[in-house]
Motif scaffolding. Structure first.
Motif, short mmCIF file in Angstrom:
data_model
loop_
_atom_site.label_atom_id
_atom_site.label_comp_id
_atom_site.label_asym_id
_atom_site.label_seq_id
_atom_site.Cartn_x
_atom_site.Cartn_y
_atom_site.Cartn_z
N SER A 315 0.84 -1.19 0.00
CA SER A 315 0.00 0.00 0.00
C SER A 315 0.87 1.24 0.00
O SER A 315 1.93 1.28 0.62
N THR A 316 0.42 2.25 -0.72
CA THR A 316 1.08 3.56 -0.68
C THR A 316 0.11 4.65 -0.27
O THR A 316 0.52 5.79 -0.04
N ALA A 317 -1.17 4.32 -0.17
CA ALA A 317 -2.19 5.34 0.09
C ALA A 317 -2.00 6.02 1.43
O ALA A 317 -2.44 7.16 1.63
N TYR A 318 -1.34 5.35 2.39
CA TYR A 318 -1.16 5.90 3.73
C TYR A 318 0.00 6.89 3.80
O TYR A 318 0.13 7.65 4.77
N ARG A 319 0.88 6.89 2.79
CA ARG A 319 2.08 7.72 2.86
C ARG A 319 1.74 9.20 2.84
O ARG A 319 0.72 9.61 2.27
N PRO A 320 2.57 10.02 3.46
CA PRO A 320 2.28 11.46 3.52
C PRO A 320 2.04 12.06 2.14
O PRO A 320 2.82 11.83 1.20
N GLY A 321 0.97 12.81 2.01
CA GLY A 321 0.65 13.49 0.76
C GLY A 321 -0.01 12.62 -0.29
O GLY A 321 -0.34 13.10 -1.37
N GLN A 322 -0.25 11.33 0.03
CA GLN A 322 -0.87 10.44 -0.94
C GLN A 322 -2.39 10.41 -0.76
O GLN A 322 -2.96 11.31 -0.16
N LEU A 323 -3.03 9.37 -1.26
CA LEU A 323 -4.49 9.34 -1.39
C LEU A 323 -5.21 9.66 -0.09
O LEU A 323 -6.13 10.49 -0.07
#
Length: 501
Positions: A315-323
């Protein structure tokens, strides 16, 4: 229950009435506590391999406080040849709530809950409202797209609710006005068709008394075509099946998902996007099944309750500035009305631990309170690797005046600088675990905070609110590139006329 005894006495000629009230102690309402739960569990009713009773036993042994069953609502793929797609068709169906029976499914949930009074059990369903086809049958490029693009819907214990969820294969059946009447109109072709057919032949007797038949073949063929067209056209239109407004052959964008979201929202159900970045590709019976990440669909749909922040995939959605931050900023700026919450989804099918990924809520231990805590975001999610080593007991924000707000709550303050407090416990035999909390403020990572190697720890960090806005939020996560812990935000309301440092 209170008991009342009324005694009448007289003194100095004046009646005195004494009311003696004896109160037995009332049980105080249950206090909020940290409840560990597993969301998105599939039993052997659909794609799992264990019964609800077995899963409940596993959950109890794992010391879970609540579980959410979300078997697949429907798992049916159907392809029809144009122009009679509902007449000349081929379908494959796998076990699901629909094939098992919605009422039977809910009854099993109720029975399992009754047999496990110390475990909060919530009913739900995995809903894939649409899939689409590309390519041609019997070719290598014949593909089903987004078969596993699903939403996790849960909360209601009502058969009509699940029976009317808008999804292909779950259409309602009955007499619908005016749709049914309009779809029956092709039957009117039977009147001229039968008449034309009957007038397509005649007979007479010749001089010898023999009957001679004369056929008007063009007229007969026209009559047959009209009758067949009326019958087949009626079958194709499915007059007694309610139309969803979409099918598996066109491009409808986010419309099918929006219909599920709006339906769930209007029925007080929770609706989360499942596995936002999962990718699935497999071949079954010569047909390709392909599902790709659906981040844009999540971003451009509204009124859902959020998304799976941790699940058995990258998952990348949790990263700062993402989804997720994009949606949170929409929410605090008033452009998104429903708070986007992140949950943990175990996606359990019986192949690994039911407690492998947990959602931990701060709530009273009952059905409605757990649902409300999930909706409010009074929760964090983590995988078992973290939870075996560390537990969060407090994540709050306070100002200099001592006003405090915790997970899912809003701190109203005039201060530009607030204090973030993180408290928790660590396993004494696993202190080698490096626990670093990443602190995110309004979509930007501002600090990395290491948890001390102590059984009970506390971290305090000051944060300056620099974004030019009246609403802000702070949140935590752990693990990069693979997230292992994620908290929902604490919100901060700073009135626009506030100027306190």
């Amino acid at each position: 229950m209170s008991r009342m005894l009324r005694l009448q006495m007289s003194s100095c000629g004046f009646p005195l009435t004494f009311l003696l009230l004896f109160l037995t102690p009332l049980s105080s309402p249950a206090e909020k506590q940290w409840l560990h739960g597993a969301i998105r569990i599939n039993s052997n009713i659909s794609s799992g391999n264990r019964s609800m009773a077995q899963i409940a036993d596993e959950a109890t042994a794992a010391e879970l406080d609540f579980i959410v069953f979300t078997d697949q609502l429907v798992a049916r793929a159907e392809y029809g040849l144009w122009p009679l797609r509902h007449v000349v068709r081929y379908a494959r169906e796998q076990p699901s709530i629909v094939t098992f029976g919605v009422e039977r499914y809910l009854e099993q949930v109720r029975e399992t809950a009754a047999q496990n009074p110390d475990l909060v059990i919530i009913a739900g369903a995995d809903v894939a409202p649409i899939y689409t086809w590309s390519g041609m049958p019997f070719t290598e490029n014949f593909t089903v797209h987004q078969w596993s693009e699903q939403m996790t819907v849960f909360g209601p214990d009502s058969a009509p609710f699940y029976s009317n969820l808008p999804a292909l294969g779950n259409e309602a059946h009955g007499f619908f006005m005016p749709g049914t009447l309009l779809k029956l109109l092709p039957l009117l072709l039977l009147i001229p068709g039968i008449s034309m057919y009957r007038r397509s032949y005649s007979s007479y007797a010749d001089a010898q008394g023999n009957r001679i038949r004369i056929f008007d073949w063009p007229r007969m063929l026209a009559g047959i075509v009209m009758v067949a067209g009326g019958v087949l056209g009626t079958f194709e239109l499915r007059p007694f099946t309610q139309s969803l407004g979409f099918d598996q052959y066109g491009n409808y964008g986010t419309k099918p998902y929006t219909q599920v979201i709006d339906y769930a929202h209007s029925n007080d159900a929770l609706c989360f996007w499942s596995g936002p970045e999962q990718r699935m590709e497999q071949v079954k019976s010569g047909v390709h099944f392909l599902t790709v990440p659906q981040l844009d669909d999540i971003r451009f749909t509204f009124r859902h309750n959020g998304l799976a922040g941790i699940y058995p995939d990258n998952s990348t959605a949790y990263r700062p500035g993402q989804l997720w931050d994009y949606m949170l900023l929409e929410y605090v700026d008033g452009r998104r009305k429903v708070r986007p919450v992140a949950i943990g989804e175990v996606d359990y099918h019986g192949l690994w631990r039911v407690d492998g990924i947990q959602t931990i809520v701060h709530a009273e231990p009952n059905h409605d309170a757990v649902l409300q805590a999930i909706a409010d975001g009074r929760s964090y999610a983590a995988n078992i690797t973290v939870l075996d080593r560390l537990r969060l007991t407090q994540f709050e924000v306070s100002d200099a005046a001592g006003t405090t707000a915790g997970l899912g709550e809003t701190l109203t303050t005039g201060a530009r600088t607030v204090a973030v407090r993180i408290a928790g416990t660590r396993s004494p035999d696993k202190m080698e675990f490096t626990a670093v909390f990443k602190l995110v403020v309004d979509g930007e990572a501002v600090a990395s905070l290491r948890a001390p190697a102590e059984e009970t720890f506390e971290i305090v960090h000051d944060v300056e609110l620099t974004r030019d806005a009246s609403m802000h939020y702070v949140r935590l996560y752990m693990g990069d590139p693979a997230v292992t812990f994620i908290s929902n935000p604490v919100f901060i309301h700073r009135p626009t006329n506030a100027d306190t440092p």
